[in-house]
Motif scaffolding. Structure first.
Motif, short mmCIF file in Angstrom:
data_model
loop_
_atom_site.label_atom_id
_atom_site.label_comp_id
_atom_site.label_asym_id
_atom_site.label_seq_id
_atom_site.Cartn_x
_atom_site.Cartn_y
_atom_site.Cartn_z
N PHE A 1 25.05 13.09 8.63
CA PHE A 1 24.54 12.90 7.27
C PHE A 1 25.22 13.95 6.38
N LEU A 2 25.44 13.62 5.14
CA LEU A 2 26.16 14.51 4.23
C LEU A 2 25.26 15.00 3.10
N GLN A 3 25.42 16.30 2.76
CA GLN A 3 24.71 16.88 1.62
C GLN A 3 25.73 17.58 0.72
N PRO A 4 25.69 17.33 -0.59
CA PRO A 4 26.71 17.90 -1.47
C PRO A 4 26.56 19.40 -1.66
N VAL A 5 27.69 20.08 -1.85
CA VAL A 5 27.74 21.49 -2.21
C VAL A 5 28.46 21.56 -3.56
N MET A 6 27.80 22.19 -4.53
CA MET A 6 28.28 22.17 -5.91
C MET A 6 28.90 23.50 -6.32
N ALA A 7 30.02 23.43 -7.03
CA ALA A 7 30.56 24.61 -7.72
C ALA A 7 29.76 24.77 -9.01
N ILE A 8 29.06 25.88 -9.15
CA ILE A 8 28.11 26.02 -10.24
C ILE A 8 28.78 26.00 -11.61
N GLN A 9 29.82 26.78 -11.80
CA GLN A 9 30.44 26.86 -13.12
C GLN A 9 31.11 25.54 -13.52
N ALA A 10 31.73 24.86 -12.53
CA ALA A 10 32.39 23.59 -12.82
C ALA A 10 31.42 22.42 -12.84
N ALA A 11 30.21 22.64 -12.30
CA ALA A 11 29.18 21.60 -12.24
C ALA A 11 29.69 20.34 -11.56
N GLN A 12 30.37 20.51 -10.43
CA GLN A 12 30.86 19.35 -9.69
C GLN A 12 30.83 19.61 -8.19
N GLY B 1 41.16 13.38 0.35
CA GLY B 1 40.58 14.35 -0.57
C GLY B 1 39.22 14.87 -0.16
N LEU B 2 38.59 14.28 0.86
CA LEU B 2 37.26 14.72 1.30
C LEU B 2 37.35 16.08 2.00
N ARG B 3 36.41 16.97 1.68
CA ARG B 3 36.29 18.25 2.37
C ARG B 3 34.90 18.33 2.98
N LEU B 4 34.82 18.73 4.25
CA LEU B 4 33.55 18.80 4.97
C LEU B 4 33.34 20.18 5.58
N ALA B 5 32.09 20.59 5.58
CA ALA B 5 31.67 21.80 6.31
C ALA B 5 30.84 21.35 7.50
N THR C 1 32.25 20.01 -4.70
CA THR C 1 33.56 20.38 -4.15
C THR C 1 33.71 19.96 -2.69
N HIS C 2 32.58 19.92 -1.96
CA HIS C 2 32.61 19.47 -0.57
C HIS C 2 31.21 19.11 -0.13
N TYR C 3 31.09 18.63 1.09
CA TYR C 3 29.80 18.23 1.65
C TYR C 3 29.58 18.96 2.98
N GLU C 4 28.31 19.28 3.26
CA GLU C 4 27.99 19.77 4.60
C GLU C 4 27.61 18.57 5.47
N ALA C 5 28.23 18.49 6.65
CA ALA C 5 27.93 17.41 7.59
C ALA C 5 26.84 17.89 8.54
N LEU C 6 25.71 17.22 8.52
CA LEU C 6 24.53 17.61 9.31
C LEU C 6 24.25 16.58 10.39
N LEU C 7 24.00 17.05 11.59
CA LEU C 7 23.78 16.15 12.72
C LEU C 7 22.40 15.52 12.66
N ARG C 8 22.34 14.23 12.93
CA ARG C 8 21.08 13.52 13.06
C ARG C 8 21.10 12.67 14.34
N VAL C 9 19.93 12.42 14.89
CA VAL C 9 19.80 11.67 16.15
C VAL C 9 18.96 10.43 15.89
N ARG C 10 19.50 9.27 16.27
CA ARG C 10 18.79 8.00 16.10
C ARG C 10 18.15 7.57 17.41
N ILE D 1 35.77 23.08 6.78
CA ILE D 1 35.09 24.37 6.71
C ILE D 1 34.18 24.48 7.92
N LEU D 2 34.28 25.55 8.67
CA LEU D 2 33.45 25.76 9.85
C LEU D 2 32.41 26.83 9.55
N GLU D 3 31.14 26.53 9.84
CA GLU D 3 30.05 27.46 9.55
C GLU D 3 29.48 28.03 10.85
#
Length: 388
Positions: free
Chosen positions: A163-174, A227-231, A176-185, A263-265
């Motif tokens: 699942f993806l959640q957006p990460v926003m650049a505050i000054q640009a208000a857009q 163009g997609l960037r993921l963490a 920039t990338h998404y964090e990829a979060l694991l989910r189990v079905r 991006i690796l966290e």
């Protein structure tokens, strides 16, 4: 301690284990570690009512025995010991509590308190747990076994999802990338809460296979969306794998993905627990061109000096400090200090748990660079997030 406890009749035993004590010694030196011990000893001497017995059991462990106290007072004492005090350089701690039972030997009382301490540690820093015979090791192991079976089946049956959640650049208000979060079905399509499943996978070692699944699918997703960037999150177990940089390089080359798009966290706890190892591994990953982020920053006692040793680009401030910014002056001051430290080491600050406009306004005023939280979007399925 055993002989002293044998002379007591009824009451409560508290075992206290300081958080990140090894990291404090490694980063700031043994004199700093000695100071932390001294500050904790002073705090224990100031407790009222005073414990009947107090002892230092080892490098960073203490034991207290109280004669019978009202439950509320006992738990208030445990919470106080967990919290720490940044201004007085008192470390946070985990506390295990056991109360004497009829026919309970001294060895059993110590064993119960030790089990409670283990369960407190399992919850994370700055936690306490009261021993209860009904939640003993057998039941905990059975629950963890069930969780492990669920996530093992999901991995083998291809029922994991990102699942993806957006990460926003505050000054640009857009975004920039998404964090990829694991989910189990589940087979019926139900999405299970991920935390207990991931904890079971970490305890068993299965998390290494899950980390690899997440990396493979994240890289494939980037390849399919120019163009997609993921963490993505790496577990502490992955820091034990010296082959990780080579594995990453192979994945990226096979999919034709630029390393800068990934991006690796890692969490602050994982980095601190094996700082030298983490520094070497992360340097290898950074050399590939991948970006790096330090997650859950600011929890517990830390000098923050270790930031200069870790080659990370982003530092994510723990959400427990962010979600209260609209009503806590103390947290605003602390977050400001964190942001200044992050920027001082040449890194970018990210605020998690930005859930409303008021909190966004505060993180903006405090100089945070990026924001993530429900205010911008909940984690959702890939097709929903990237529909446009």
């Amino acid at each position: 301690m055993v002989h002293a406890l044998a002379e007591t009749e009824s009451g409560s035993l508290l075992l206290i284990d300081l958080d990140d004590f090894k990291a404090i010694n490694d980063l700031a030196g043994h004199s700093a570690g000695d100071m932390v011990i001294q500050h904790m000893a002073k705090r224990l001497r100031e407790l009222r009512p005073a414990p009947k017995l107090a002892a230092r059991l080892g490098g960073d462990e203490f034991a207290l025995f109280f004669e019978p106290l009202p439950d509320a007072q006992l738990l208030q004492t445990a919470r106080l010991l967990c919290k720490g005090d940044r201004d007085r350089h008192v470390a946070t701690a985990c506390v295990g509590i056991a109360m004497t039972q009829p026919g309970c030997s001294t060895e059993s009382l110590l064993g119960h308190a030790d089990l409670a301490l283990s369960q407190a540690r399992a919850k994370g820093r700055s936690n306490w747990h009261l021993y209860n015979p009904a939640d003993g090791t057998r039941e905990s192991l059975l629950d963890r076994t069930e969780q492990l079976a669920l996530i093992t089946d999901a991995l083998h049956d291809n029922r994991l999802a990102l699942f993806l959640q957006p990460v926003m650049a505050i000054q640009a208000a857009q975004t920039t990338h998404y964090e990829a979060l694991l989910r189990v079905r589940m087979p019926d399509g139900q999405i299970l809460p991920p935390a207990p499943l991931i904890a079971a996978a970490e305890a068993s070692g299965l998390i290494r296979d899950i980390d690899q699944w997440v990396l493979q699918h994240a890289v494939a997703l980037i390849a399919s969306r120019p163009g997609l960037r993921l963490a993505v999150n790496l577990s502490a177990r992955s820091l034990d794998n010296p082959e990780l940089p080579a594995l990453l390089q192979e994945m990226l080359q096979q999919q034709g993905v630029k390393p800068q798009q990934l991006i690796l966290e890692i969490t602050e706890t994982a980095a601190l627990n094996q700082l030298t190892h983490a520094e070497i591994l992360l340097t290898g990953i950074r050399t590939l061109g991948c970006k790096l982020a330090l997650d859950d920053f600011g929890v517990g006692f830390s000098t923050f000096q270790y930031l200069k040793h870790l080659p990370v680009d982003f530092v994510k401030i723990d959400g427990s400090f962010i979600r209260t910014l609209d009503h806590s002056e103390d947290d605003r001051l602390f977050v400001k200090a964190l942001v200044d430290a992050i920027h001082g080491y040449g890194k970018l600050a990210v605020a998690e748990y930005v859930e409303n406009q008021a909190i966004l306004q505060w993180v903006t005023e405090l100089g945070v660079d990026y924001a993530q939280g429900y205010h911008f979007g909940r984690p959702q399925e890939v097709d929903t997030v990237l529909a446009g």
